[in-house]
Scaffold this active site. Structure first.
Site, PDB file in Angstrom:
ATOM      1  N   GLU A   1      -1.296  -8.209   5.160  1.00  0.00           N
ATOM      2  CA  GLU A   1      -0.963  -8.530   6.550  1.00  0.00           C
ATOM      3  C   GLU A   1      -2.174  -8.538   7.477  1.00  0.00           C
ATOM      4  O   GLU A   1      -2.041  -8.888   8.644  1.00  0.00           O
ATOM      5  CB  GLU A   1       0.090  -7.545   7.090  1.00  0.00           C
TER       6      GLU A   1
ATOM      7  N   HIS B   1      -3.242  -4.613   1.477  1.00  0.00           N
ATOM      8  CA  HIS B   1      -2.663  -4.997   2.766  1.00  0.00           C
ATOM      9  C   HIS B   1      -2.784  -6.509   2.927  1.00  0.00           C
ATOM     10  O   HIS B   1      -3.842  -6.997   3.344  1.00  0.00           O
ATOM     11  CB  HIS B   1      -3.411  -4.303   3.914  1.00  0.00           C
TER      12      HIS B   1
ATOM     13  N   CYS C   1       0.833  -1.202   0.000  1.00  0.00           N
ATOM     14  CA  CYS C   1       0.000   0.000   0.000  1.00  0.00           C
ATOM     15  C   CYS C   1       0.875   1.262   0.000  1.00  0.00           C
ATOM     16  O   CYS C   1       1.463   1.585  -1.024  1.00  0.00           O
ATOM     17  CB  CYS C   1      -1.002  -0.031   1.151  1.00  0.00           C
TER      18      CYS C   1
END
Length: 198
Positions: A181, A179, A85
């Site tokens: 994660e 993202h 990002c």
């Protein structure tokens, strides 16, 4: 988590953004983690994550902490990086905007910030990413950028949506608009960590 001393040592740029979330995933996929806040923290790393967050803030802090030029030089010299990002924005050579902000400038793409809209337009989806087995990857687009132009012939597009490329790789650099994660799908991190030191 206790990991062997020969596990890859991955830095997470820890100036702002999704630092802890990346640390958790990196540990789960077998990497030792070091927070990077000063130039000396770059020594001995096998790779570095440039996390999501606010790209203008992270860029200004990179400059304030005298990390911008040093990190850019290490990346240009071959240090593997995963940018997510805001990390994609910071790695990019050019931005599609009418104001300047500090960039690492090592990835041969032109990127547009907030290409999918504002925070309220954020969404989760599944996306096929070249090189990742097991079906589509669960991803989260949060005020996400998109690549609007590939500037170098050796940039590989690994995933794209209607707006343009959202995962690109150039030599030692891997960047995602989204993202990875925050979704619980660790395959992108695992695949990247597996390449470190190879």
């Amino acid at each position: 988590m206790n990991l062997p001393d020969d596990a890859p040592l991955v830095g997470v740029l820890a100036l702002q953004g999704d630092v802890h979330e990346h640390e958790v995933v990196l540990n789960r996929v077998g990497a030792r983690v070091r927070r990077v806040r000063r130039a000396e923290h770059l020594d001995g790393l096998d790779g570095i994550v440039v996390p999501g967050g606010e790209s203008t803030t992270i860029g200004k802090m990179l400059r304030r902490f005298d990390l911008l030029d040093d990190l850019a030089a290490r990346l240009a010299g071959g240090l593997p990086a995963l940018g997510t990002c805001a990390g994609m924005i910071l790695l990019s050579r050019e931005l599609d905007q009418d104001f300047d902000q500090p960039l690492l400038g090592v990835l041969g793409v032109r990127t547009r910030r907030n290409a999918f809209g504002r925070q309220v337009d954020s969404f989760d989806t599944s996306l096929d990413v070249a090189g990742i087995d097991g079906g589509p990857v669960d991803v989260s687009f949060i005020r996400a950028p998109v690549v609007v132009e590939v500037l170098d012939d050796d940039v590989e597009v690994l995933a794209a949506v209607d707006l343009g490329p959202v995962v690109v790789r150039q030599r030692n650099l891997l960047a995602t608009s989204f993202h990875p994660e925050v979704t619980g799908d660790d395959r992108l991190h695992a695949g990247w960590v597996a390449t470190l030191g190879s």
